[in-house]
Design an enzyme around this catalytic site. Structure first.
Site, mmCIF file in Angstrom:
data_model
loop_
_atom_site.group_PDB
_atom_site.id
_atom_site.type_symbol
_atom_site.label_atom_id
_atom_site.label_comp_id
_atom_site.label_asym_id
_atom_site.label_seq_id
_atom_site.Cartn_x
_atom_site.Cartn_y
_atom_site.Cartn_z
ATOM 1 C CD GLU A 57 84.020 105.218 79.539
ATOM 2 O OE1 GLU A 57 82.922 105.568 79.816
ATOM 3 O OE2 GLU A 57 84.922 104.527 80.319
ATOM 4 C CG HIS A 102 87.222 93.716 80.532
ATOM 5 N ND1 HIS A 102 86.246 93.290 81.558
ATOM 6 C CD2 HIS A 102 87.707 94.821 81.372
ATOM 7 C CE1 HIS A 102 86.062 94.224 82.403
ATOM 8 N NE2 HIS A 102 87.068 94.988 82.300
HETATM 9 C C1 LIG Z 1 82.062 102.424 81.372
HETATM 10 C C2 LIG Z 1 83.183 101.669 82.001
HETATM 11 N N1 LIG Z 1 84.255 102.603 81.891
HETATM 12 C C3 LIG Z 1 85.605 102.123 82.297
HETATM 13 C C4 LIG Z 1 85.538 101.065 83.049
HETATM 14 C C5 LIG Z 1 87.013 100.417 83.666
HETATM 15 N N2 LIG Z 1 86.611 100.461 85.123
HETATM 16 C C6 LIG Z 1 86.524 99.526 85.944
HETATM 17 S S1 LIG Z 1 86.255 99.769 87.656
HETATM 18 C C7 LIG Z 1 86.843 101.510 87.231
HETATM 19 C C8 LIG Z 1 86.735 102.381 88.392
HETATM 20 C C9 LIG Z 1 85.415 102.576 89.259
HETATM 21 O O1 LIG Z 1 85.692 103.373 90.243
HETATM 22 P P1 LIG Z 1 84.338 103.378 91.267
HETATM 23 O O2 LIG Z 1 83.351 103.705 90.561
HETATM 24 O O3 LIG Z 1 84.936 104.524 92.492
HETATM 25 O O4 LIG Z 1 84.297 102.036 92.161
HETATM 26 P P2 LIG Z 1 85.348 101.368 92.861
HETATM 27 O O5 LIG Z 1 86.235 100.333 91.764
HETATM 28 O O6 LIG Z 1 86.258 102.216 93.712
HETATM 29 O O7 LIG Z 1 84.423 100.396 93.767
HETATM 30 C C10 LIG Z 1 87.118 101.756 86.038
HETATM 31 C C11 LIG Z 1 87.315 102.908 85.419
HETATM 32 C C12 LIG Z 1 84.544 100.151 83.416
HETATM 33 N N3 LIG Z 1 84.427 99.157 83.797
HETATM 34 N N4 LIG Z 1 83.348 100.588 82.623
#
Ligand SMILES: Cc1ncc(C[n+]2csc(CCOP(=O)(O)OP(=O)(O)O)c2C)c(N)n1
Ligand SMILES: Cc1ncc(C[n+]2csc(CCOP(=O)(O)OP(=O)(O)O)c2C)c(N)n1
Ligand SMILES: [Mg+2]
Ligand SMILES: [Mg+2]
Lengths: 382, 324, 324, 382
Positions: C60, C129
Site C-alpha cells: 500500500e 476487514h
Molecule cells: C497489508 C495488506 N494488504 C492487502 C491484503 C489483502 N490480501 C490478503 S492475502 C493477499 C495476497 C497475499 O499473497 P502472498 O503473500 O503471496 O500469500 P499467499 O496468499 O499466496 O499465501 C492480499 C493482497 C492484506 N491482507 N494485507
C-alpha cells in the site's frame, strides 16, 4: 510433465522470477521415480515419514471439508493450503521443540502438527465461545501459544518483523531458540519483509524466514511482485543467505529448513528459504481463480501434488497401502465430523466478552459501554 | 530529591527501571552511543551495553515491529521514535498489531511496550518536528496515552508506564524538555496512569491542558485572575483512559470549559473531551465548551508562535467563556 | 437512468471519467485482470489497458507513494486500497506527504489523487476487514473525506472527487456495495463535495449518519415515528469539510442530536460533530448530543451485529434524547 | 593515505558494507596524481569542468556561511553538504534538461545548479515572505519547481517512492524523461526504499536512484544500517542494476550517472547508484559528531576532499589559479552577503498566509480560524 506450463502465469512479458522447481539452484531430494537423491537426503526414519504423510492427508481432508462447510454457509470463510502441504509440514517438522513459528495464514497444518487441537481450530472456524480467540477474529485467525505458534492477523507481513524481534530477544537472553516466520511471496513486497530481514541481518538474529512462493498473491502473479531473479535472492540486500527448495518435495523442505535452523542456532544469523510451490485452489473461499489463470498450468502443478509424490515414495518403500489410506481417511473424516458437531453446539461468545482483553483491566469507558450493551434489547437474547 | 529537568527525569526513570528489571531494553535511532538527539538516553549505553541500549537501522516500522516481537518473547522494550512526526512508518504495527494483540489472541499474547517520543512544537521544527498526533492513537482501542508536564510526573509516569500491563504511548513535550525543572524523588515511585492533577484550583472556568501547553493555560489563568476570573486548571497527564471523574467534578463546579491543545482542532482530543462533558455534565454547562488549539493547517515554521495555542490566544477564550 | 448498485455506480463513474480524461489511472492490488476483490474495477483493464488499470505489487505504501509521484507528474491517479484496514502501511505517505504537498511547497506542487477504499463492517470480516478509520484522516489537515450511501451519490461524488483539486479519501461502505440500489443518471453529473443531504425531514431529533449506517438511522427513525418522535436524518456524504450549515440549521430546529457511526466512539468523528454543534448551537441544545457508535474495542467477528450501531441500538438513544 | 581509517567507523564488529572507494567494483576516473583514467573518462569540456568547480566552491562557501549564520542565531538550522559536493554536483550535471531531480535534503547545490536562485534559497533559510514555501517549512526545505527539482520534506525516503511514480507516469505518457532520486544510505532502511525500488523494478521506470553513502545516518554507521555487502548490491532484490562510484571524484560521478541516465532513458529500467563519499561535518547544525566518531577517520576523508582533488586536476591542466580562486571566493561571498541582507529585510509571511494552500480554496473552517487569528492580539502587530 510439460515444464513451460509450470512457470507460465499469463501475465505481462519481461523478466520474471522463476517458478521452476527444476532450476539448478533448487534443493531437491524426491525424484520423479519416487526415490531419494542420496546427496541431499535428510535421512528420516520411516516412522517419521509415515507420520508426516498421515498428517498431510489429514490436512488435505480438513481443507476439503472446510471448503464444503463454507459452501454450505456453516462457516464464513476458509483460506487453505491445498498443494502447499509439503512446504508447511516439512518446515514445521524440521523445527526443534524449543523453536517457535510465526505464521502467515495458511499454516494450520503446522499448528496442528505442533499440538494445536483440532477442536480448538474448528472452534475458531466457527468463532464460538470455545475459540481461544473468543470469536473475535475471522476463521483461520486462531491463536495457539502452547504450540509455540504465533497469533494470526490479516495485515500482510507484520509477523516477519515481529518474528525477527522475537528471535532477537532470545539472542539477547542467550536462549537457544530459532524462530521460523512463514509468509507468501507477495509479502516480500511489504514494508515488513524489508524491515524484518534488514534488522535480522544487522543483528544476526536466529531466524528462518520461510517464503512460500506459491506463484500468486490473490490474482497477482510473481512477475508483478518483483523483478528480482528469485525471492531467495532478495536476501543479498540484507546480508542474509538465501536458499531455494522444491516446496512440493517434503524431503527437500526438511533438508533446507534443518540446515537453516542449524545455521541460525549456531549464531551465524538468519536464513531466507524460498519454497517453490503452487496454490492449487483459489486464494480463499472468496476467490475464483478462473478469472485470472489458466487451467493447464494448474493441471501441470497438480501432477506435482506433494501428497501424490510422497505416496509414490511410500509405495516404493512399501510403507503405505490403499487400505491404510482409506482407513486413515475415514478416521480423519470422523474426527473432523465430531469436532464440527461439537463446535456447532457451542454457544457464541458472550456479549460481555467483547470488552475483555482490550486492556488487561477494564477501564471506565469500557465498563460503561459494556453496561450499555447489556442493557440493550439484544442482551435479552443472550 | 534532586532538581532535574524533563530530560534528566526521564533518563533517571529509564536508568532506574533498567537496573531493577533486566527485561527492559531501549532501542531506536541514535539512542545508543550518542544518547539520543535530545540526549534523553545519554549514558545508558555505557551503563547497560549494546544488548540493552540499541542503535537501530533507520526504520520506525522495524523498530516497533521488532519491539513487539521482543515483547512477545517477554522483554519490556522501550523504543524511542526520534520525533513523533516520524511515527507514521510504524503506524500499521502500532494500530493493527500492538493495539490488538491481547484482544485478538484471547489474552494469549499480550504485547506490552512503551513507545517514548518527543511531541509538539516550540523548537522551530516546522512541519515535521512539531506535530502532536495523540488523537490518532487515542482513537485506536487498546492503547494508553500519556503526556507529562513536569519532571516529577515524567519520571513517575514513565515508571508506571513501563510497569503497566498494556502498551503505552509516552509523549514527551520537547518544548519543555529543558525548560521545565523541578524536584524529583530519587527513590522508586510511580504516578498512576489514569489520574489527572489539578494544577490550579478555581471556580469559574475549567481549563483542560497537558504537556507544554499546561504552562500556557496557567499563564492565561493568572492573567484571567487579574480580571476576576478564577480558573481551575487540570493537567490531564494521562490522555487515555482519561480521568473523567476529575474533569466532570470540576465542570460541575464551574459550568465552563476551555480545552487547550497543540494538535489541529478538527478531530483532536479536545473534541472527545467536549463530547464526554456533554454526555456527563450537560445540565451543568453554562457556556459552550471552547477549544483553543493548533489550527487545521500543517504546523508552520516561521509563524509557530501564532499557530500554537499560547496564553495570548487562551486568555480571550477564557474571558469570553466566563462572561458568556 | 439505469438501475445500479453501488459497485456498478462506482464502476460507471470510473469508466466515464477515464474516457473523458486520459490523465486518470487506476492502480492497486488485484484491480486489473480480476477487476478488484469486490469487482469495482471490473472491465476497466480490458477497456483501458495495462497502462491505465494497473495491478501492483503487494504494498500500500508503494501504491500511494507512486500515485503521489504520478500526480506530481500530472496524472490523476485513483488508487484502490483493497480494504481500508490495510491503508496503514501507506499512512505516512498520506499524512506526511499527500496532505501537506500543496502547503509545504507554497502551491508549487499540488498532489491531487483520489484514494478509493471499502470501509466498514457487516460482511463478517472481523478485525481487519471491517474498520472505519475516517477520523484518522479527518484530523489531518489537507485531506477531504467522502463517504456515499447510495449509487447516485457514489457516482456523482466520485466524479466530483476526481475533478476536485485536492486529495480525497473516498470511503465505500462495503456492507451496501450490492444491497443499495437505485437509479443512476447515465450522463455526466457531480454531487458537490461539502454538501450533505437531508434523507428524512423531521422536527424532534437530528440524526447524523453516513454510508451504511444511514439505513440504520432511517430504520430507527421509522420506529421512532411510531412512538411519535419525528427524526430528521442527515446523510453527510462529505465528512470533511463537513456541511456545517445543514447540521446547524437542523439542530436549531430540533435541539436534539444523535450521531451514528461504525468507528469506535472515542475520538471518532462523532466527537468532532458534537464539539462543533456546541460551538455553534449551544443555546439551542435541549438535550445532550448522543453518540451511537462502534465500541472502543477492535472490531469483533462473531458479534459484529452487536458491535455495529444498528437500529436496535439507535432507537433507544433517539427516544431517550427526544424525551430528555 | 591510510586506507583502513577511511572505512573504520568504530562501531560494532562483524561484516559491514564497504566504504572503501578503492574497492575493485568502484568506478573511478580522477587519479591521486590529478590525471584522469582514459578508460572511464566522461570527456567533459574544460569549460564544463571549470564551471562545475566554480559551482562546487560556491556551494562550499555557502555552506560555511550558513553554518556561521546559524551559530549567530540569524537562521535556525542548516543541513549541509560538506564533502559531498562532487556527488551532488556531478549527478545534477549529468542529467539532461528535461530530467527531474527528487531531493533528499542536502542537495541545495544541485537545485542552484539547475536554476533555483540564491535569493530564493536564502529566503527559505530565513523563512521570510519571499520564501517560495512561505516560511512554512524549516530551512533547507525549499521548493524549486522551475528547476525541475522536487519539494523537500523531512520524513526519510518518501521521495524515493514518489520519484518512482513520477518516472512511471512519464513512461505511461511516453515522455522522454528520467527522474533521479537522491537519498542517504540510511534511507535504504526505510519502507520507501523498498517500495520505490520494487515498483521501479517491476514497471521498469526511467529512474536513477542515487544513494549518497556518506557513512553515517546521524550517529549510526553503515554497518548498523545493513549487513548487505554494499548498498548498490541491494538492487539485486529488485532486479535493478547497481553500480558504485567514487563519490568524491566528480568525473566518476558524472560517468556513472550519465550511463545510468542513458540506460533508464532507453527503456531498460532503473539503475541504483551508490556514491561512496563522506559527511565531513556534523549531521546538521544541531549535531556534534565528536560524540560518536573519531577525528582520524574524518581527517583521512578530508584528504579526499572532492574540491581539493578537482583543483589538483585543474592545476595540472592549468585551468585554475590561486588568483582566480580568491576572485571567485570574494565574488561568491559578496553574492551571499547581498542575498542575506535582502532576506533579512523581507518581512515574515503574513498571518493570513498560514491558511492558504491547505486546500486549493479556503473551506469554511479555515475561514473561521483565520478570522479568529486576525482578530487576536498578535494580528495588531502585523
Ligand atoms: C497489508 C495488506 N494488504 C492487502 C491484503 C489483502 N490480501 C490478503 S492475502 C493477499 C495476497 C497475499 O499473497 P502472498 O503473500 O503471496 O500469500 P499467499 O496468499 O499466496 O499465501 C492480499 C493482497 C492484506 N491482507 N494485507
Ligand atoms: C522517518 C524518519 N525517521 C527519522 C528521521 C530523523 N533523521 C533525519 S536525517 C536522519 C539520518 C539520515 O541518514 P542518511 O539517510 O544516511 O542521510 P544523510 O543525512 O547521511 O545524508 C534521521 C534518522 C527522519 N527525518 N525521518
Ligand atoms: Mg503467494
Ligand atoms: Mg548517510
Amino acid at each position: 510433465m510439460a515444464q513451460p506450463s509450470l512457470t507460465e502465469t499469463g501475465a505481462s512479458a519481461g523478466h520474471s522470477p522463476s517458478l521452476d522447481p527444476n532450476a539448478s539452484d533448487v534443493i531437491r531430494v524426491l525424484r520423479d521415480d519416487g526415490t531419494l537423491d542420496p546427496a541431499t537426503d535428510p535421512k528420516l526414519s520411516d516412522d517419521a515419514v509415515v507420520a508426516l504423510f498421515q498428517h498431510m492427508v489429514f490436512v488435505r481432508v480438513l481443507d476439503e471439508r472446510l471448503v464444503t462447510l463454507q459452501r454450505q454457509g456453516r462457516i464464513g470463510f476458509h483460506i487453505g493450503s491445498l498443494g502447499e502441504e509439503a512446504a508447511i509440514l516439512g518446515s514445521a517438522f524440521a523445527m526443534r521443540s524449543q523453536d517457535w513459528l510465526f505464521p502467515c495464514y495458511r499454516e494450520f497444518g503446522a499448528a496442528l502438527w505442533r499440538g494445536m487441537t483440532l477442536q480448538s481450530y474448528i472452534d475458531n472456524m466457527f468463532g464460538n465461545a470455545g475459540d481461544p480467540a473468543h470469536g473475535r477474529q475471522m476463521p483461520d485467525h486462531y491463536t495457539a501459544r502452547a504450540a509455540k505458534f504465533g497469533s494470526i492477523s490479516s495485515p500482510i507481513g507484520t509477523q516477519i518483523t515481529q518474528g525477527a524481534g522475537f528471535a532477537w530477544a532470545a539472542k539477547i537472553k542467550r536462549d537457544d531458540l530459532v524462530a521460523l516466520v512463514y509468509f507468501g511471496e507477495g509479502a516480500t513486497s511489504s514494508n515488513e519483509f524489508h524491515n524484518g530481514l534488514n534488522f535480522a541481518g544487522v543483528f544476526k538474529t536466529p531466524n528462518v524466514f520461510f517464503c512460500r512462493n506459491n506463484g500468486w498473491a490473490i490474482s497477482v502473479p510473481v512477475e508483478r511482485q518483483t523483478a528480482s531473479e528469485t525471492f531467495a535472492g532478495k536476501g543479498v540486500a540484507y546480508g542474509v543467505p538465501g536458499v531455494r527448495c522444491d516446496g512440493n518435495d517434503l524431503f527437500a523442505v526438511i533438508k533446507a529448513t534443518r540446515d537453516a535452523v542449524a545455521h541460525a542456532a549456531s549464531g551465524k544469523g538468519p536464513v531466507l528459504i524460498e519454497a517453490l510451490t503452487y496454490r492449487l485452489s483459489g486464494h480463499s473461499t472468496s476467490d475464483d481463480p478462473k478469472a485470472y489463470r489458466k487451467d493447464e498450468v494448474v493441471e501441470a502443478w497438480k501432477q506435482r501434488d506433494p501428497l501424490v509424490r510422497l505416496r509414490k515414495y511410500l509405495d516404493g518403500r512399501s510403507l503405505w497401502s490403499d487400505a491404510l489410506q482409506s482407513e486413515l481417511e475415514s478416521k480423519v473424516d470422523a474426527e473432523i465430523k465430531t469436532a464440527v458437531a461439537v463446535a456447532e453446539k457451542k454457544p457464541q461468545p458472550s456479549l460481555e466478552s467483547m470488552f475483555d482483553d482490550v486492556f488487561a483491566e477494564l477501564p471506565w469507558h469500557l465498563k460503561e459501554q459494556r453496561a450499555q450493551l447489556l442493557a440493550g434489547v439484544r442482551a435479552k437474547g443472550h | 530529591m534532586t532538581q532535574m529537568n524533563m530530560v534528566q527525569a526521564i533518563n533517571s526513570a529509564l536508568r532506574h527501571e533498567m537496573k531493577r528489571d533486566d527485561r527492559v531494553v531501549v532501542l531506536g535511532e541514535d539512542v545508543g552511543k550518542v544518547g539520543g538527539v535530545f540526549r534523553v538516553t545519554q549514558g545508558l549505553f555505557d551503563e547497560f551495553g549494546d544488548d540493552r541500549v540499541i542503535d537501530t537501522p533507520l526504520s520506525e516500522g522495524g523498530i516497533i515491529g521488532c519491539a513487539i516481537g521482543m515483547a512477545l518473547y517477554g522483554l519490556v522494550p522501550v523504543p524511542e521514535i526520534q520525533f513523533s512526526d516520524f511515527i507514521f512508518p510504524a503506524y500499521d504495527q502500532i494500530v493493527s498489531e500492538l493495539a490488538k494483540f491481547r484482544y485478538r489472541s484471547g489474552g494469549e499474547y499480550p504485547s506490552k511496550l512503551v513507545i517514548r517520543t518527543p511531541v509538539g512544537g516550540g523548537i522551530r521544527g516546522g512541519h515535521y518536528h512539531s506535530q502532536s498526533p495523540e488523537s490518532l492513537f487515542i482513537h485506536v482501542a487498546g492503547l494508553k496515552v500519556v503526556c507529562p508536564s513536569n519532571p516529577h510526573d515524567a519520571k513517575g509516569l514513565l515508571l508506571a508506564s513501563i510497569r503497566d500491563p498494556d502498551p503505552v504511548l509516552f509523549f514527551e513535550p520537547k518544548r519543555i524538555y529543558r525548560a521545565a525543572k523541578g524536584d524529583v524523588p530519587d527513590e522508586d515511585y510511580t504516578v498512576p496512569i489514569g489520574k489527572a492533577a489539578i494544577s490550579r484550583e478555581g471556580k469559574h472556568v475549567t481549563m483542560i491542558a497537558w504537556g507544554a501547553m499546561l504552562y500556557e493555560a496557567l499563564a492565561a489563568a493568572d492573567q484571567a485572575a487579574e480580571q476576576g476570573v478564577d480558573c481551575e486548571v487540570i493537567d490531564l497527564r494521562t490522555l487515555w483512559p482519561v480521568d473523567i471523574d476529575t474533569i466532570i467534578e470540576s465542570v460541575k463546579k464551574t459550568g465552563r470549559v476551555v480545552v487547550v491543545h497543540e494538535a489541529p482542532k478538527t478531530c483532536g482530543f479536545g473534541a472527545e473531551l467536549i463530547a464526554l462533558i456533554n454526555e456527563k455534565a450537560f445540565l451543568h454547562l453554562e457556556a459552550p465548551p471552547v477549544r483553543v488549539t493548533g489550527f487545521d493547517t500543517p504546523f508552520p515554521y516561521t509563524l509557530e508562535n501564532e499557530y500554537l495555542p499560547l496564553a495570548h490566544r487562551i486568555l480571550p477564550a477564557v474571558l469570553e467563556t466566563a462572561r458568556y
